[in-house]
Design an enzyme around this catalytic site. Structure first.
Site, short mmCIF file in Angstrom:
data_model
loop_
_atom_site.label_atom_id
_atom_site.label_comp_id
_atom_site.label_asym_id
_atom_site.label_seq_id
_atom_site.Cartn_x
_atom_site.Cartn_y
_atom_site.Cartn_z
N HIS A 221 0.82 -1.22 0.00
CA HIS A 221 0.00 0.00 0.00
C HIS A 221 0.85 1.27 0.00
CE1 HIS A 221 -3.03 -2.84 0.83
NE2 HIS A 221 -3.03 -2.81 2.12
N HIS B 140 -6.91 -9.25 13.89
CA HIS B 140 -6.99 -8.14 12.92
C HIS B 140 -7.56 -8.70 11.63
CE1 HIS B 140 -5.99 -4.75 10.51
NE2 HIS B 140 -4.71 -4.99 10.28
N GLU C 39 -7.56 -7.42 8.56
CA GLU C 39 -6.99 -7.07 7.25
C GLU C 39 -6.56 -8.35 6.53
OE1 GLU C 39 -4.03 -3.92 7.25
OE2 GLU C 39 -4.40 -3.56 5.12
N ASP D 55 -4.12 -9.50 4.85
CA ASP D 55 -2.81 -10.16 4.96
C ASP D 55 -2.79 -11.14 6.14
OD1 ASP D 55 -2.97 -7.70 6.38
OD2 ASP D 55 -0.80 -7.58 6.60
N HIS E 226 -4.10 -1.10 13.33
CA HIS E 226 -4.44 0.20 12.81
C HIS E 226 -5.83 0.22 12.15
CE1 HIS E 226 -3.26 -0.99 8.54
NE2 HIS E 226 -3.06 -2.04 9.30
N ASP F 297 -0.31 -6.25 14.08
CA ASP F 297 0.58 -5.32 13.38
C ASP F 297 1.45 -4.49 14.33
OD1 ASP F 297 -0.32 -6.05 10.86
OD2 ASP F 297 -1.71 -4.37 10.66
N TYR G 198 7.75 1.00 9.49
CA TYR G 198 6.38 0.46 9.50
C TYR G 198 5.47 1.36 10.31
CZ TYR G 198 2.71 -3.08 9.82
OH TYR G 198 1.51 -3.74 9.72
N HIS H 197 4.07 -9.33 11.83
CA HIS H 197 5.05 -9.16 10.74
C HIS H 197 6.44 -9.07 11.38
CE1 HIS H 197 2.00 -8.24 7.72
NE2 HIS H 197 1.49 -7.31 8.51
FE1 FEO Z 1 -2.97 -4.25 8.98
FE2 FEO Z 1 -0.63 -6.59 8.59
O1 FEO Z 1 -2.29 -5.83 8.34
#
Ligand code: FEO
Length: 393
Positions: free
Chosen positions: A24, A78, A80, A82, A144, A163, A191, A222
């Site tokens: 992104h 989370h 999202e 990923d 986030h 995250d 990040y 991550h």
């Molecule tokens: Fe907010 Fe690693 O996704």
């Protein structure tokens, strides 16, 4: 990469993504990892999944520890994709595990995947017993996305933070201490500046909640796991969220025929003479997230643009929205640039930064055509004045 033991009963079963280069708009020059964790007790819980196209590897890693059909709970910290787009493959392989998330997380997962999973919303502070150990859910919204939470293993004092505290960094090593904390922290900062900084008040709230429990291990979703000196990354997060500005300056410029570039370099020398560390970026040759990471918490940002059709040079203008990403509104700014037969870019740059709410050294500096020796001396003097202004309390 196969499963790796974090501690008794806890396994990393995620996937390293060596090929990722961009996320992104955030540069991921060293790839990333999508960390999923298995907590094995009388009952078994999987914490988060991976990107959908990598779920086969996730399932192989789980199978190297236990039969996936033994998973009783799938926890989504989370929503999202990923971390969640691989949930379907796991859930299908498990049978019918309960899927735990915050109420908002359940809503998001339903909206995104339209699957009839056995959802179980969890409250803030609620605990889930796995037998001899229990997992506690700590709501941490806006880290986030609005639905985010931490999962905390009480027995091992492991905080699964999704995250938060993470970094895009693909490595064969799974632990920060194997790589060097300072190295990892550089990636963590990048990040943070791009994805977490807009939510600094949420960071401070989450840090306060996390401080209520002992934390020996921070296992983000991550990058590598912090199993030593977790205070290093939580302190860094605290400083970043508290907007502790640093004695650094960033110069961002675009240049058509090198005049604004020459101004930028001369200004950099002036800024340096006043004691600020300086980084200079040509906006047309740089990755936006690298510039933003450097700007974040720098005392001073200088924007340079030649005048183009009476206004800002388009590559510089295209970069301006990125500057708003970290929302560190105390950063001081000023602007400069060359012009040919009519000026305009500097005034427009200044107006744009004032509109964004930044403190601006209003006069800026505009020079006509190629700078002379006197013009370059004027640039150095401008840099010195800007640096002194930025250092004022
Ligand atoms: Fe907010 Fe690693 O996704």
């Amino acid at each position: 990469m196969s499963a790796i033991s974090l501690s008794e009963g806890i396994w990393w079963v995620g996937v390293v993504d060596w090929g990722l280069r961009e996320f992104h708009g955030l540069s991921a020059e060293r790839g990333s990892s999508y960390n999923a964790y298995l907590v094995v007790d009388e009952k078994v819980a999987l914490i988060d999944a991976v990107r959908g196209d990598l779920s086969e590897t996730l399932l192989e890693n789980i199978a190297s520890v236990i039969d996936p059909s033994r998973i009783d709970y799938v926890i989504s910290n989370h929503a999202e994709p990923d971390h969640s787009s691989g949930l379907g493959a796991v859930i299908d392989a498990c049978g019918s595990p309960a899927v735990l998330a915050t109420p908002n997380g359940v809503k998001r997962l339903k909206e995104m995947y339209r699957r009839d999973w056995r959802f179980q919303p969890v409250g803030d502070g609620e605990e889930l017993s796995l037998g001899s150990r229990s997992l506690r859910f700590i709501h941490a919204p806006l880290l986030h996305w609005p639905e985010t939470m931490f999962t905390y293993d009480v027995l091992s004092a492991t905080l699964f933070s999704c995250d938060a505290f993470g970094a895009h960094l693909a490595t064969t090593e799974r632990f920060v201490d194997q790589l060097g904390a300072e190295t990892v922290l550089d990636f963590t900062r990048q990040y943070y500046a791009f994805l977490v900084a807009p939510f600094r008040k949420s960071v401070l709230s989450a840090l306060a909640k996390a401080a209520e429990v002992p934390v020996s291990v921070i296992a983000p979703s991550h990058g590598p796991v912090w199993r030593e000196n977790t205070g290093m990354v939580t302190s860094a997060y605290y400083d970043w969220a508290s907007l502790k500005y640093e004695d650094r300056a960033v110069i961002i410029y675009g240049s058509m025929w090198d005049s604004t570039r020459k101004m930028a370099y001369a200004i950099a020398e002036g800024v340096r003479q006043e004691g600020l560390e300086v980084r200079v970026f040509d906006v047309e040759k740089s990755v936006p997230s690298d510039i933003i990471s450097a700007c974040f918490l720098s005392r001073l940002t200088l924007l340079g643009s030649p005048t183009f059709v009476g206004g800002i040079y388009p590559p510089v203008e295209a970069f301006l929205p990125w500057l708003k990403v970290p929302r560190d509104s105390g950063r001081k700014m000023t602007c400069f640039g060359s012009y040919g037969w009519s000026s305009g870019a500097v005034k427009k740059l200044i107006a744009a930064q004032e509109a964004n709410g930044y403190p601006v050294m209003e006069e800026g500096l505009a020079l006509q055509f190629a700078p002379t020796a006197e013009g370059l001396a004027e640039c150095a003097d401008f840099g010195r004045r800007a640096a002194r202004w930025a250092l004022e309390k």
